[in-house]
Design a protein around this motif. Structure first.
Motif, PDB file in Angstrom:
ATOM      1  N   ASN A  29      27.090 -45.414  62.484  1.00 44.18           N
ATOM      2  CA  ASN A  29      25.712 -44.938  62.243  1.00 44.18           C
ATOM      3  C   ASN A  29      25.942 -43.575  63.016  1.00 44.18           C
ATOM      4  N   ILE A  85      20.279 -47.601  52.805  1.00 43.28           N
ATOM      5  CA  ILE A  85      21.012 -46.643  52.878  1.00 43.28           C
ATOM      6  C   ILE A  85      19.913 -45.320  53.055  1.00 43.28           C
ATOM      7  N   ILE A 133      18.461 -45.260  56.692  1.00 43.01           N
ATOM      8  CA  ILE A 133      19.310 -44.571  57.611  1.00 43.01           C
ATOM      9  C   ILE A 133      19.214 -43.318  57.486  1.00 43.01           C
ATOM     10  N   GLU A 134      19.410 -42.792  56.455  1.00 42.23           N
ATOM     11  CA  GLU A 134      19.194 -41.151  55.940  1.00 42.23           C
ATOM     12  C   GLU A 134      17.906 -40.590  56.701  1.00 42.23           C
ATOM     13  N   LYS A 193      26.907 -43.381  57.189  1.00 37.72           N
ATOM     14  CA  LYS A 193      26.022 -44.667  56.807  1.00 37.72           C
ATOM     15  C   LYS A 193      26.705 -46.143  56.581  1.00 37.72           C
ATOM     16  N   SER A 232      25.701 -37.558  56.403  1.00 43.52           N
ATOM     17  CA  SER A 232      25.181 -38.989  57.122  1.00 43.52           C
ATOM     18  C   SER A 232      26.183 -39.892  57.180  1.00 43.52           C
TER      19      SER A 232
END
Length: 152
Positions: free
Chosen positions: A76, A42, A45-46, A72, A70
């Protein structure tokens, strides 16, 4: 003199671009990056989302301040406050599938209260407390909550 004139003109042009960007109206844009590969955490991704924003915003602080959400888990992507110029710049970056302005929508729920029997003639909502509402709605038993995306 010619060199000074060129430098002043370049400086004025740069300042006008920066000023236009700073005063341009910011709107919410959705940046779609596709599906998750399942290999990133996570936090990874952020961090990716922030890096796209940092590229157009110029600083990590501005990037973090402009992000709204976001995405996630299922998709995406992210939503952020951007100028049209910033959105256009992000749309040209590698890995970006689409960038579009978020449209204001309204909720299309019209029958929820009827569905859980809270508007029946024998029910007085002014006399209800949380427990009474839960009991009246059968504690949500056999209720399916769903979202229907009408595209509006």
């Amino acid at each position: 003199m010619n060199n000074n004139h060129f430098s002043i003109t370049s400086l004025l042009l740069l300042l006008s671009v920066l000023l236009a960007s700073a005063t341009a109206p910011r709107k919410v844009y959705i940046v779609y990056l596709g599906e998750h590969s399942g290999e990133k955490t996570i936090q990874d991704i952020e961090d990716d989302h922030h890096s796209y924003l940092q590229y157009v915003k110029g600083s990590k602080e501005e990037a973090k301040a402009s992000i709204i959400y976001s995405y996630k888990h299922v998709i995406n992507g992210f939503s952020a406050l951007l100028t049209p110029q910033e959105a256009a710049a992000i749309s040209k970056m590698d890995g970006v599938i689409s960038v579009f302005e978020s449209q204001e929508s309204r909720v299309h729920t019209t029958r929820s209260w009827d569905f859980i029997s809270l508007l029946e003639a024998n029910f007085d909502p002014t006399q209800a407390n949380g427990e009474a509402l839960l009991r009246r709605a059968n504690y949500g038993k056999d209720v399916i909550v769903g979202v229907l995306d009408t595209g509006n």
